[in-house]
Design an enzyme around this catalytic site. Structure first.
Site, mmCIF file in Angstrom:
data_model
loop_
_atom_site.group_PDB
_atom_site.id
_atom_site.type_symbol
_atom_site.label_atom_id
_atom_site.label_comp_id
_atom_site.label_asym_id
_atom_site.label_seq_id
_atom_site.Cartn_x
_atom_site.Cartn_y
_atom_site.Cartn_z
ATOM 1 N N GLU B 68 0.865 -1.404 0.110
ATOM 2 C CA GLU B 68 0.020 0.073 -0.113
ATOM 3 C C GLU B 68 0.785 1.237 0.070
ATOM 4 O O GLU B 68 0.654 2.318 -0.748
ATOM 5 C CB GLU B 68 -1.089 0.161 1.213
ATOM 6 C CG GLU B 68 -1.995 -0.997 1.114
ATOM 7 C CD GLU B 68 -1.735 -2.297 1.517
ATOM 8 O OE1 GLU B 68 -0.474 -2.449 1.699
ATOM 9 O OE2 GLU B 68 -2.555 -3.423 1.207
ATOM 10 N N HIS B 137 -11.909 -5.218 9.473
ATOM 11 C CA HIS B 137 -12.362 -4.738 7.703
ATOM 12 C C HIS B 137 -13.444 -4.043 8.099
ATOM 13 O O HIS B 137 -14.524 -3.927 7.081
ATOM 14 C CB HIS B 137 -12.629 -6.007 7.157
ATOM 15 C CG HIS B 137 -11.183 -6.824 6.686
ATOM 16 N ND1 HIS B 137 -10.499 -7.320 7.391
ATOM 17 C CD2 HIS B 137 -11.057 -6.698 5.293
ATOM 18 C CE1 HIS B 137 -9.487 -7.827 6.417
ATOM 19 N NE2 HIS B 137 -9.809 -7.495 5.267
#
Lengths: 329, 337
Positions: B68, B137
């Site tokens: 990322e 999440h």
């Protein structure tokens, strides 16, 4: 160490390299003094000892290439051709500085010279270099991106992520690791399981060489070769510049982590003394030449200090400018 | 008024709208490309980019490694060099691995360089809870990002915004984060005829009302609309305000609505402590204190990591029932209903 470093040295070329290194050395010594006088504040990281890396590398790079640097970037900025006045004024926090006093010592930028900072998060510049190189690749340019970082960055995840990305995407990045053996005060062998940094790049299938970073000719030669290879064949390359920082990490560092004798030993093989001795032995320069370069650097630095000290401050009313782009109305 | 495009009449999902936005951007500007994890061959983790690889090729639809920080930073670098990257970070949860690039670089480079540099990158992130994905999440961290000067934060909640916010973000010379709530991808609707572009400046009144303003964004918009319907049957007219952009916040629209309704309930899927809902509350206190007939109320996610089990997750998140209760309580206590 890289092979084939014996490039024939001419008087003119040698004096140019020496001039650039002496400008940087003189600039840094003056900054040290100016810090004591409180003209410069904040963090100040000096480049003494590592001048051969910036000067050799910038000589080999082209004006269209993009540069990403670290918080120890005065040398890179000067060697790139950013006017000393603008750099000194930035260190003074003045409106005439590169970043109008918003960046300081660690954040020198010059968009016109494709100099993208001055990044003060260790390894934080590497992903940006990958992006600049991606743009060069997508736009089919022959320019490359040169990314400087220190041995400390090698421990960061961003180093590994970026080397991997650059390798699989064959990005035109030249990774230039300035290995001065210490990440602040932590010696390389205390921080790295594998101290052969060039070998780490090879693990990502990037062509990688260790270079004597105290020898400006070796640096120039190695960067030339690596940049040519990137321009002609594509893909990244990696050079580990083995160098040494003569001064403290910053102005708040009592240097408890290394012996004075170690510093002295490295000073004896410093880049300026080495090149001077070599050129004199070859009959390419005289002591008078040396004095002249010293005087030239001192005059330029005096003028830069004068410029910075007499420059205006950015109006406090403009504090919030540039947080967002200023659109033409 | 231009005639409505054919697609305006058709039903489409929020997902289709985002995909069409990306497709139009790629067709219209050769500087634009999409990169992120599994955006190519896989078709996007939420199937947003499905089919785009076939249409545009792997140079412009770029699968990245799970890095990322590297690929968000690469988006920033490419933007510095004049391109218009769209970076998809699969979810806001993973953007934490790229925080250095977003906060230390994207947000600072313009100011820190004295205006020499711009970072016209667009970062798209799926956000939010509601799918039983548990704590790692299910974050709603858009309010966190809205704390950062230098970033623009936009939250498309409607089909129109899903379709047109991306173009506005790509036109911006500043870094823009677009938060797409994962619960909305399957929502269907149709585009409003006549709308072909939107801005990233203004909040929108999604339902007018005179008694209370429900201030919200993202998936919570629909919970507010449901609550407003319920309340209407009880004689309470709730106005529903969709913030659309969290930075900048559209103070004028927020304050003018609350000046009319004299009551405000803020509904935010983020946690309440140190939050976007706290920021909106403070602005109301600063700018409309004497026009409020009751203290501002908030309906936020309970201060727990979002749990897995359905009943626990539902209890943790804002719901139409909780919103309606908060309104009733406010109006009853205030005695002005």
């Amino acid at each position: 160490m890289s092979a084939g470093t014996e490039v024939a040295l001419t008087r003119e070329h040698g004096l140019e390299l020496l001039r650039e290194m002496m400008r940087i050395r003189g600039f840094e010594d003056r900054c040290y003094q100016l810090y004591g006088e409180a003209k410069i504040r904040g963090f100040l990281h000096l480049y003494n000892g590592e001048e051969a890396v910036a000067v050799g590398a910038m000589r080999a790079l082209r004006p269209g290439d993009a540069i990403v640097s670290t918080y120890r970037e005065h040398g890179h900025a000067l060697a790139r051709g950013i006017p000393m006045n603008k750099i000194m004024a930035e260190l003074f926090g003045r409106q005439t500085g590169c970043s109008r006093g918003r960046g300081g010592s660690m954040h020198i930028f010059d968009a016109s010279r494709r100099f993208y900072g001055g990044n003060a998060i260790v390894a934080g510049g590497l992903p940006i270099a990958a992006g600049l190189a991606l743009a060069q690749q997508l736009q089919r340019q022959s320019d490359i991106t040169a990314c400087f970082f220190g041995d400390g960055a090698v421990a960061e995840g961003e180093f590994h992520e970026t080397l991997n990305l650059a390798s699989i995407w064959k990005l035109p990045v030249l990774f230039l690791c300035e290995n001065n053996l210490y990440a602040m005060g932590t010696a390389l062998e205390r921080a790295q399981a594998e101290t052969d940094i060039a070998a780490k790049a090879r693990a990502y299938r990037i062509e990688s060489t260790a270079v004597d970073g105290m020898d400006v000719s070796s640096v120039e030669h190695a960067v030339n070769n690596a940049a040519d290879k990137i321009r002609n064949q594509g893909g990244p390359a990696f050079l580990e510049m083995r160098t040494y920082r003569f001064r403290a990490h910053s102005m708040f560092d009592p240097q408890l982590y290394r012996e004075k004798s170690e510093i002295e030993a490295w000073r004896k093989k410093g880049p300026i003394v080495t090149l001077t001795t070599r050129m004199k032995a070859l009959g390419l320069m005289t002591e008078e030449d040396y004095r002249r370069l010293e005087d030239d650097a001192a005059s330029e630095i005096d003028a830069a200090v004068q410029f910075a000290d007499s420059s205006p401050w950015e109006p406090a009313a403009d504090l919030e400018r540039f947080v967002y782009a200023e659109r033409a109305s | 008024m231009p005639s409505a495009p054919p697609e305006a009449q058709a039903r489409l999902s929020y997902r289709d709208a985002v995909r069409e936005a990306i497709r139009c951007a790629l067709r219209g500007d050769p500087r634009t490309f999409l990169m992120g994890e599994d955006v190519g061959r896989y078709g996007g983790s939420y199937a947003v980019s499905k089919g785009l690889l076939e249409e545009f090729g792997d140079e412009r639809i770029r699968d990245t490694p799970l890095s990322e920080s590297a690929f968000v930073g690469a988006g920033i670098g490419a933007a510095l060099a004049g391109l218009r990257p769209i970076v998809e970070v699969m979810t806001v949860n993973f953007s934490l691995l790229a925080l250095d690039q977003i906060v230390n670089n994207a947000a600072t480079l313009s100011h820190m360089s004295g205006g020499q540099l711009n970072v016209p990158v667009v970062i798209r992130l799926a956000t939010g809870a509601g799918r039983q994905l548990a704590a790692q999440h299910s974050h709603s961290l858009e309010g966190w990002y809205a704390h950062i000067p230098g970033l623009r934060i936009a939250v498309p909640a409607t089909i129109d915004d899903a379709r047109y916010m991306l173009a506005a973000a790509l036109e911006s010379p500043d870094p823009v984060l677009l938060f797409e709530h994962l619960y909305l991808y399957n929502m269907e609707g149709s585009l409003t005829p006549g709308i072909e572009r939107v801005d990233l400046e203004h909040a929108a009144i999604r339902r007018p009302g005179r008694d209370v303003t429900l201030i919200t964004y993202g998936w919570s918009l629909y919970k507010c609309l449901e609550a407003a319907t319920t309340l209407a049957s009880e004689g309470i007219q709730a106005e529903v305000l969709d913030l659309r952009t969290l930075r900048p916040l559209d103070d004028a629209t927020i304050v003018s609505s609350v000046r009319r309704t004299r009551h405000a309930v803020i509904v935010d899927e983020g946690w309440r402590s140190g939050s976007l809902s706290a920021e909106v509350t403070t602005r109301l206190v600063e700018q409309a204190f004497y026009e409020l007939d009751a203290p501002v109320a908030r309906v936020c996610t309970a201060e727990v990591p979002v749990p897995y089990a359905k009943h626990l997750e539902e209890t943790a998140l804002p719901s139409a029932a909780r919103i309606a209760s908060a309104v009733r309580e406010m109006l009853t206590r205030g005695g002005s209903a």
